[in-house]
Each structure stands twice: as structure tokens, then as C-alpha cells.
Design a protein around this motif. Structure first.
Motif, PDB file in Angstrom:
ATOM      1  N   ILE A 189      -1.980  -0.973   4.445  1.00  0.00           N
ATOM      2  CA  ILE A 189      -1.904  -0.387   3.104  1.00  0.00           C
ATOM      3  C   ILE A 189      -3.098   0.553   2.953  1.00  0.00           C
ATOM      4  O   ILE A 189      -4.234   0.173   3.224  1.00  0.00           O
ATOM      5  N   ARG A 190      -2.844   1.759   2.481  1.00  0.00           N
ATOM      6  CA  ARG A 190      -3.928   2.739   2.342  1.00  0.00           C
ATOM      7  C   ARG A 190      -4.620   2.675   0.987  1.00  0.00           C
ATOM      8  O   ARG A 190      -5.807   2.990   0.881  1.00  0.00           O
ATOM      9  N   GLY A 191      -3.879   2.284  -0.049  1.00  0.00           N
ATOM     10  CA  GLY A 191      -4.387   2.386  -1.405  1.00  0.00           C
ATOM     11  C   GLY A 191      -3.624   3.454  -2.158  1.00  0.00           C
ATOM     12  O   GLY A 191      -2.713   4.106  -1.623  1.00  0.00           O
ATOM     13  N   GLN A 192      -3.954   3.638  -3.405  1.00  0.00           N
ATOM     14  CA  GLN A 192      -3.274   4.625  -4.243  1.00  0.00           C
ATOM     15  C   GLN A 192      -3.959   5.991  -4.129  1.00  0.00           C
ATOM     16  O   GLN A 192      -5.181   6.066  -3.937  1.00  0.00           O
ATOM     17  N   HIS A 193      -3.180   7.041  -4.255  1.00  0.00           N
ATOM     18  CA  HIS A 193      -3.733   8.391  -4.176  1.00  0.00           C
ATOM     19  C   HIS A 193      -4.874   8.569  -5.174  1.00  0.00           C
ATOM     20  O   HIS A 193      -5.888   9.223  -4.880  1.00  0.00           O
ATOM     21  N   GLU A 194      -4.700   7.970  -6.360  1.00  0.00           N
ATOM     22  CA  GLU A 194      -5.711   8.101  -7.409  1.00  0.00           C
ATOM     23  C   GLU A 194      -7.046   7.479  -7.029  1.00  0.00           C
ATOM     24  O   GLU A 194      -8.094   7.882  -7.550  1.00  0.00           O
ATOM     25  N   ASP A 217       8.271   2.005   1.299  1.00  0.00           N
ATOM     26  CA  ASP A 217       7.097   2.649   1.900  1.00  0.00           C
ATOM     27  C   ASP A 217       5.956   2.671   0.882  1.00  0.00           C
ATOM     28  O   ASP A 217       5.850   3.574   0.064  1.00  0.00           O
ATOM     29  N   PHE A 218       5.090   1.671   0.963  1.00  0.00           N
ATOM     30  CA  PHE A 218       3.961   1.592   0.036  1.00  0.00           C
ATOM     31  C   PHE A 218       2.902   2.651   0.318  1.00  0.00           C
ATOM     32  O   PHE A 218       1.979   2.833  -0.479  1.00  0.00           O
ATOM     33  N   ASN A 219       3.015   3.332   1.464  1.00  0.00           N
ATOM     34  CA  ASN A 219       2.058   4.375   1.829  1.00  0.00           C
ATOM     35  C   ASN A 219       2.665   5.767   1.724  1.00  0.00           C
ATOM     36  O   ASN A 219       2.156   6.719   2.301  1.00  0.00           O
ATOM     37  N   GLY A 220       3.740   5.862   0.958  1.00  0.00           N
ATOM     38  CA  GLY A 220       4.422   7.131   0.785  1.00  0.00           C
ATOM     39  C   GLY A 220       4.080   7.791  -0.540  1.00  0.00           C
ATOM     40  O   GLY A 220       2.939   7.730  -1.003  1.00  0.00           O
ATOM     41  N   PRO A 221       5.066   8.390  -1.186  1.00  0.00           N
ATOM     42  CA  PRO A 221       4.798   9.141  -2.428  1.00  0.00           C
ATOM     43  C   PRO A 221       4.253   8.273  -3.555  1.00  0.00           C
ATOM     44  O   PRO A 221       3.420   8.716  -4.340  1.00  0.00           O
ATOM     45  N   GLN A 222       4.746   7.017  -3.652  1.00  0.00           N
ATOM     46  CA  GLN A 222       4.239   6.132  -4.695  1.00  0.00           C
ATOM     47  C   GLN A 222       4.139   4.713  -4.157  1.00  0.00           C
ATOM     48  O   GLN A 222       4.859   4.323  -3.246  1.00  0.00           O
TER      49      GLN A 222
END
Length: 537
Positions: free
Chosen positions: A98-103, A174-179
Motif C-alpha cells: 500500500i502506498r498511501g493516499q495521494h493527498e 486497486d488501492f494504489n490506483g486512482p483512489q
């Protein structure tokens, strides 16, 4: 005393350190020494995905830390595993990518850390990745780190995802995609159903590089400085001490516990911490060891009506043999996927602008991680708050480099954290009460139906919550004028030359999810900055 001289020393062969060793030695121009306090990663259970149940309390492969008693948790001390082996915590973790949220990363940049926004870090996530599904705008292919799908669906997991849809949480593949929002299967750092740690991904393929040396069972005891310049370090190995002179830089990649410990042992830190211990103050830097953050989790467990859980597999000799054979011959089954196959990210309240809780869903239940499963059919939904306000610290308690530092998490000290965690338990219960879960839920095992009010749930949290093993932030990235900042946005230690830090300790704020992928990204980005600066010098 033995002496050596190299261009770069990387301290810690963990999630970021293995990346640094690979990238800094790639063109053959510089000599690189990688130090790891633990052994080589030869233990069988490191490489079997579910094997982290065997390594999570292993006293050779694991630092096996314990926190100081926390008054917010009824004065409990909490067990904190951290990897002490090639690959570091990437060799003993739950394999979830998991990368985290873009924010999260845009927030880092808004705090004054230039070059750490989402658009800046995404290329580094993609560079390291060998995505099973192939490359796209969010994912990379052909990188050293294999990221793969769970290779079988499970009826309990499908019911959990359907339960989410029933209460308004979308399915997310895809938790590491757009959202990030929604429930679904996790992707794992596995390759052919074996763990793909950073040691396997970044070190093993380059083992014969002549300009890279890897020393295991090598404990860094302190940095050596001339004025404000780091000129080398010392490490203990096999009862003897070696002094290493560095022509360019030392890079600490020892993690959120050990990186601040090494700084403090070297006289870099808060004078109020160091003076009482008799440590000479070389450089006053009050932020060292401060800003500790972690993900606290609470596990809601249920008895299952059907004998379809991993508890049932492990409590039956015949079924244990079957899952063993399926793994050996087909690379499938529980042994191939670890404990938590699925999970999700949700908003606890409509007023929240982005997910503030992460779920981990496991088709098994147990009293403590790494202990025997229950003797009944059971499963677990754990909830952790993604962005806690509570801050703790890590500080040495002795000038002895072999003595463990004091870890003070200060969990649940912030009112919002208590509210969000209570909400998280209520959302878990909401999922268990859905039509989708009806045929599986026999009864709630923990916290139990007698625990209902906010105060009762909060007491349960204080009694039973555990870490989900994500300590970060103790060498915070920030501007030099900030009192608690330790490194610049180039990861150089403020006020010191020849020294950088590149691991999870530099995170100004914890990412929204499992931290291993972000630590790998930090290693990737740091290596580019180091090589850029070397080329310009």
C-alpha cells in the motif's frame, strides 16, 4: 581496530537500505558498504508468506522491542517487532503493498518539503515495481520489486467485500490506483508465492558487484565527526570493532527506532536527553527522536458458522497436510498469501473528506499475533486510524549502543484519535451485521456484545489495542528553522555535512496505509538525490 575506507556507508539493510545499496553501486563508480545488525535472510519462514507468524517474535531475526508503559493504554507496554535481518522489516512484515493516499504526499510538500508531492514520488513507486498486472499510469513493470495479486478468492473475503457494498463502501480492486476508498483484496510483495523482500528484490541480484560490500551481524555504534562533518563510523561485529572512513556520505537507513538512536549515541540530538546520560553534545538538534507516529489497531473478532476459516485448516492435521501440499505443488492456499488477504479504506463519518480508517481482514483469529489460532472457526476485522494526531518519541536511555532505547508511543493522547478508533469499532460491527455476513457470523467474540457505549469501547481499546507495526517520523523532514525538523527535503541532517537519513523516520506525517512501500520509495528518491549531488560536486 580494523579500518576500512569507502565512498558511501548505508546503515541498515531494510526496506530503504537495500534500495540505496543497489542504486548507489549500480554504475560501479562508487564503493558502497551496507551494514546490517542482523543475520542473512536464510531462515525458511522468511520466504513463506504466512511464515511471518513464525518470525514476528523471533529473537534472532527481530529486534523484539517493547514500548515503555503507556498511561493511555492502562499503563500497558506493547510489543514492537522490527526486522533485524537482511531485508529488515520487509523480511518479516505482512507483505501488503500500500502506498498511501495521494493527498499524503501533497501534504508533505505543503509543509515545505519541495519535491515530495504525489506527482514527484509516483515515478519512484513505479520505478521499483514489477506489477503483475502490467504497467499503466499508476504502476510500473520490470522493476526489482514484484507486486502480485492474491491468487485465489475466498468465500469469507467475498462476503466481507459484499458487506461493504451493502453499507455503501465500493469494491476497490486497486488501492494504489486512482483512489484508495473501498474494500477489496490487497496486493502483496510476493513472487511465485514467495516473499519478495527488498533483500530478495534489490540485493540478491547484485550480490557479486565488486564495488558493493554487505556486512551482516554488524552493529553501528556511533558516527565519527570532525566538527560538523561526518567522516565515518564504527561498527561491532563478532566481538571486534571496525572503523570506516567515508569519502562522501553516511546514510542512515536503520528505521524509526534505530536511526534516532544512532544520532543520539553520536551526540546529535536534544541536549536535555543526552546530558543526563553523559553523552557529549556534538550538535544540538531537539527534533531527534520526536514526532513518533504509528498506526494503532483494534481487532474485532467473530465466531464463524462455517468451518471455512484458516483456524479450521490449522487445527486439523489432515487439513494442515492439504494446505502444505497445495503450497508445495500449486503455490496456492493460505501459506501463499499471509494472514490478511483483504481489507479496505473507509470514511468513518460523512463529514470526513477522505478515508480515515483502514481495515485488515483475516480468515483466522487468535489472541495475539504470532500465537496459536483459536480452537473455533473464527475471523478478524481489524481497524486502524490512518492519520493519528497523537505524537510520541524514541530516545536512548543509556550511552551503551547495545542497550535498547525507550519507546514512548503516547497512543490515544489526542481526543480525535479516540473518537476515530471508537468509530472504527462501530463500522466493523456494522459490516458484521449485514445480510452478506449473516450466514457466517455466529457471534461476536471480541469485544463482545456487553461492550456497547463509547466509554466501554474506549476501555476495550485501552485494554486490547495493538500496534500494526508502522512506526515513522522520528527524524522528521522539514525546514531548518522548525524546532522538530531533523533533515532537509534533500534528506541531509540539519547542521551536519556528510550525513543523510533515508527511511520511514523522515516522514513528517504517517502515510495512510502500510508503510513498507513508502519506505522503499524513500530509498529510491534518496538514491537519486545522493547521486545528483555527487555528480555536481
Amino acid at each position: 581496530m580494523a579500518e576500512r575506507e569507502v565512498d558511501y556507508v548505508v546503515v541498515g539493510a531494510g526496506s530503504a537500505g537495500c534500495v540505496l545499496a543497489n542504486r548507489l553501486s549500480a554504475d560501479g563508480k562508487y564503493t558502497v558498504l551496507l551494514l546490517e545488525a542482523g543475520p542473512k535472510d536464510h531462515n525458511l519462514w522468511i520466504h513463506v508468506p504466512i511464515g511471518y507468524g513464525k518470525t514476528i517474535r523471533h529473537k534472532v531475526l527481530n529486534w523484539c522491542y517493547n514500548t515503555e508503559p503507556d498511561e493511555n493504554l492502562h499503563s500497558r507496554s506493547m510489543f514492537w517487532p522490527r526486522g533485524k535481518v537482511l531485508g529488515g522489516s520487509s523480511s518479516i512484515n505482512g507483505l501488503i503493498y500500500i502506498r498511501g493516499q495521494h493527498e499524503d504526499f501533497d501534504r508533505w510538500e505543503s509543509l515545505g518539503n519541495t519535491g515530495w508531492g504525489w506527482s514527484d514520488v509516483l515515478p519512484y513507486f513505479r520505478r521499483s515495481e514489477d506489477q503483475q498486472r502490467g504497467a499503466d499510469a499508476f504502476h510500473g513493470a520490470g522493476g526489482p520489486l514484484t507486486v502480485s495479486d492474491v491468487n485465489e478468492k475466498h468465500e469469507l473475503v467475498e462476503a466481507f467485500i459484499a458487506a461493504g457494498q451493502e453499507v455503501g463502501f465500493p469494491r476497490n480492486d486497486d488501492f494504489n490506483g486512482p483512489q484508495q476508498e473501498g474494500l477489496g483484496y490487497f496486493q502483496l510483495t510476493t513472487r511465485n508465492a514467495r516473499r519478495c523482500s527488498t533483500a530478495r528484490a534489490f540485493l540478491k541480484p547484485i550480490a557479486k558487484r565488486p564495488n558493493l560490500s554487505v556486512e551482516t551481524n554488524a552493529l553501528c555504534t556511533r558516527l565519527e565527526l570532525e566538527g560538523a562533518k561526518v567522516t565515518g563510523l564504527r561498527f561491532q561485529q563478532g566481538g571486534s570493532e571496525t572503523r570506516v572512513a567515508v569519502r562522501r556520505e553516511v546514510i542512515l537507513a536503520a528505521g524509526a527506532i534505530n536511526s534516532p538512536q544512532i544520532l543520539e549515541l553520536s551526540g546529535i540530538g536534544d541536549p536535555e536527553v543526552l546530558r543526563p546520560l553523559g553523552v557529549e553534545i556534538v550538535h544540538a538538534l531537539p527534533g531527534v527522536g520526536a514526532n513518533l507516529q504509528d498506526h494503532l489497531q483494534i481487532r474485532v473478532m467473530a465466531r464463524c458458522r462455517k468451518p471455512v476459516t484458516t483456524n479450521d485448516d490449522l487445527n486439523s492435521f489432515v487439513r494442515r497436510m492439504k494446505i502444505g501440499m497445495r503450497y508445495v505443488f500449486l503455490r496456492k492456499g493460505p501459506l501463499a498469501v499471509g494472514v490478511n488477504q483483504a481489507g479496505g479504506f473507509v470514511k468513518t463519518r460523512p463529514t470526513v473528506d477522505r478515508p480515515d480508517i483502514q481495515f485488515h481482514f483475516g480468515t483466522l483469529s487468535m489472541d495475539k499475533t504470532g500465537t496459536a489460532v483459536h480452537d473455533f472457526s473464527g475471523f478478524t476485522i481489524s481497524a486502524c486510524q490512518l492519520r493519528p494526531d497523537s505524537r510520541g518519541s524514541v530516545h536512548i536511555k543509556s550511552a551503551d549502543p547495545t542497550a535498547y532505547p525507550g519507546i514512548y508511543p503516547n497512543y490515544l493522547s489526542a481526543p480525535r484519535d479516540r473518537e476515530v478508533m471508537v468509530d472504527g469499532v462501530r463500522v466493523c460491527r456494522q459490516l458484521l451485521a449485514t445480510e452478506a455476513m449473516r450466514e457466517y457470523v455466529e457471534a461476536e467474540h471480541a469485544p463482545g456484545v456487553e461492550v456497547q457505549s463509547d466509554d466501554e469501547i474506549l476501555d476495550f481499546l485501552r485494554r486490547e489495542s495493538t500496534t500494526i507495526y508502522h512506526p515513522v517520523g522520528t527524524c522528521r523532514m522539514g525546514q531548518a528553522q522548525e524546532v522538530d525538523a531533523v533533515v532537509s527535503d534533500r534528506l541531509k541532517v540539519h547542521g551536519i555535512t556528510g550525513l543523510r537519513i533515508a527511511d520511514a523516520s523522515i516522514m513528517p506525517e504517517i502515510v495512510s496505509g502500510n508503510t513498507n512501500a513508502a519506505a522503499i520509495m524513500i530509498g529510491e528518491k534518496a538514491s537519486d538525490m545522493i547521486l545528483e549531488d555527487a555528480a555536481g560536486s
